[in-house]
Write an enzyme that holds these catalytic residues in place. Structure first.
Site, PDB file in Angstrom:
ATOM      1  N   THR A   8       0.799  -1.174   0.125  1.00 14.73           N
ATOM      2  CA  THR A   8       0.091  -0.044   0.087  1.00 14.73           C
ATOM      3  C   THR A   8       1.040   1.319  -0.024  1.00 14.73           C
ATOM      4  OG1 THR A   8      -0.016  -0.134   2.588  1.00 14.73           O
ATOM      5  CG2 THR A   8      -1.896  -1.357   1.193  1.00 14.73           C
ATOM      6  N   CYS A   9       2.191   1.172   0.010  1.00 13.33           N
ATOM      7  CA  CYS A   9       2.926   2.155   0.176  1.00 13.33           C
ATOM      8  C   CYS A   9       3.252   2.898  -1.183  1.00 13.33           C
ATOM      9  CB  CYS A   9       4.341   1.830   0.721  1.00 13.33           C
ATOM     10  SG  CYS A   9       5.572   2.948   0.552  1.00 13.33           S
ATOM     11  N   ASP A  10       2.960   4.022  -1.576  1.00 10.80           N
ATOM     12  CA  ASP A  10       3.189   4.755  -2.838  1.00 10.80           C
ATOM     13  C   ASP A  10       4.432   4.897  -3.430  1.00 10.80           C
ATOM     14  OD1 ASP A  10       0.530   5.511  -3.040  1.00 10.80           O
ATOM     15  OD2 ASP A  10       0.733   7.355  -2.178  1.00 10.80           O
TER      16      ASP A  10
END
Length: 104
Positions: A8-10
């Site tokens: 979920t980390c950009d």
């Protein structure tokens, strides 16, 4: 090439998109292998710890004072992301320097 981070980390997503041969290892579920954690700590020192994260801000002063490796074992999300393992080489983050090194 292994990319250690969270799905979920950009920043991890950007790195994965730019590195089609990289495989994501989600540290939220898998954690970090002990030998890799030690190698990364030796290579990057305190830069391995993300002290701007919400996980860090949620820790008590007593917790923050613990050994960095113990903290990262207990809270892998405290690691700055992504940690990229390309053979014997390690890269931390997705700055211009890392992008240039991996584009070559």
């Amino acid at each position: 090439m292994l990319l250690y981070g969270i799905k979920t980390c950009d920043t991890c997503r950007k790195a994965l998109k730019a590195l089609p041969n990289a495989e994501l290892v989600d540290i939220r579920n898998a954690g970090l292998p002990e030998d890799l954690l030690r190698r990364a700590a030796e290579t990057f020192g305190s830069a391995l710890m993300n002290t701007r994260s919400t996980t860090w801000r949620g820790l008590s002063e007593e917790e923050r004072g613990r050994d960095m490796l113990a903290l990262l074992r207990d809270h892998p999300l405290l690691m700055k992301r992504p940690l990229i393992e390309d053979g014997a080489a390690l890269y931390l983050g997705w700055g211009k320097d890392v992008q240039a090194a991996l584009a070559a």
